[in-house]
Design a protein around this motif. Structure first.
Motif, PDB file in Angstrom:
ATOM      1  N   ILE A  70      -7.832   6.931   7.623  1.00  0.00           N
ATOM      2  CA  ILE A  70      -6.810   7.223   6.993  1.00  0.00           C
ATOM      3  C   ILE A  70      -5.483   7.734   7.174  1.00  0.00           C
ATOM      4  N   THR A 110      -8.864  -0.844   5.901  1.00  0.00           N
ATOM      5  CA  THR A 110     -10.256  -1.315   5.471  1.00  0.00           C
ATOM      6  C   THR A 110     -10.862  -2.600   6.737  1.00  0.00           C
ATOM      7  N   LYS A 148      -5.291   3.319   3.172  1.00  0.00           N
ATOM      8  CA  LYS A 148      -6.596   3.229   3.807  1.00  0.00           C
ATOM      9  C   LYS A 148      -6.624   2.026   5.076  1.00  0.00           C
ATOM     10  N   GLN A 167      -3.504   5.397  -3.980  1.00  0.00           N
ATOM     11  CA  GLN A 167      -4.055   4.640  -2.811  1.00  0.00           C
ATOM     12  C   GLN A 167      -4.051   3.302  -2.641  1.00  0.00           C
ATOM     13  N   MET A 171     -13.303   3.747   8.907  1.00  0.00           N
ATOM     14  CA  MET A 171     -12.478   3.235   8.577  1.00  0.00           C
ATOM     15  C   MET A 171     -11.248   4.612   8.637  1.00  0.00           C
ATOM     16  N   THR A 205      -4.873   0.558   0.119  1.00  0.00           N
ATOM     17  CA  THR A 205      -6.015   0.031   1.265  1.00  0.00           C
ATOM     18  C   THR A 205      -5.277  -1.817   1.303  1.00  0.00           C
TER      19      THR A 205
END
Length: 208
Positions: free
Chosen positions: A3, A47, A45, A66, A1, A68
């Motif tokens: 970041i 993924t 993030k 956050q 993953m 994703t």
């Protein structure tokens, strides 16, 4: 993953710098992201593929943000999904935390972002984005035109809308039969359990 960290419109990450993020994006998309992220402390993030969702947003306990996004998405769809999630951040920050996640404030924010960044998308997609922006949907699957644009039919797989009432199909290793069409959805019966489910017209299934 992988970041990424955006702070004050600058991408800072010694391991995964901006030129790596650009590999996930259409050409000329990064300047829009830097402007939208602005001064917000946001962790992005990227993924692996998730069948249940393409992306999500959440406010963290330390008041950072956050987001994703599935890293397997085609660049234009990756940017579209990231714009969707960023619209949550900007709408909550502008209107407060009590607004509905996909209410009018989010729709207006998302609409403005889509139109502002329209030049990022290919010509044949711009018209679809402009039409979608008039009333943005919370779920990508709720827009048949977008689904068909990004999810081309594969050999052996069909959209339910292209099958006939009474035909059988396989979806996630379960066998169903189409019972009837109800407005824009299809009522289908699981032949193992006997339970009935509503499928969107652009659900991709394997024809028997």
């Amino acid at each position: 993953m992988e970041i990424f960290y955006f702070r004050k419109a600058i991408l800072i990450n010694d391991i995964m710098p901006a030129h790596i993020l650009e590999k996930f994006l259409p050409e000329n998309a990064l300047p829009f992201l830097k402007e939208w992220f602005g001064h917000y402390n946001c962790h992005l993030k990227i993924t692996r593929n998730r069948n249940s969702k393409l992306g999500d947003y959440r406010k963290m306990p330390d008041n950072s943000h956050q987001i994703t996004v599935n890293g397997t998405l085609e660049p234009q769809l990756f940017f579209f999904v990231l714009t969707h999630e960023l619209a949550h951040l900007l709408a909550f920050e502008k209107y407060g935390r009590r607004i509905s996640p996909h209410g009018q404030e989010w729709k207006q924010t998302f609409r403005e972002m889509l139109l502002e960044s329209l030049e990022v998308y290919q010509e044949d997609l711009k018209l679809i984005i402009k039409k979608f922006s008039k009333s943005p949907k919370a779920n990508f699957m709720a827009s048949p035109e977008l689904v068909k644009y990004f999810h081309k039919e594969e050999e052996g797989f069909y959209y339910i809308e292209n099958l006939e009432i009474g035909e059988k199909f396989i979806f996630r290793e379960e066998t169903y039969i189409i019972k009837e069409k109800i407005k824009k959805r299809y009522l289908c019966k699981n032949l193992s359990s006997g339970k009935q489910y509503l499928f969107k017209s652009v659900s991709k299934v394997e024809k028997l």
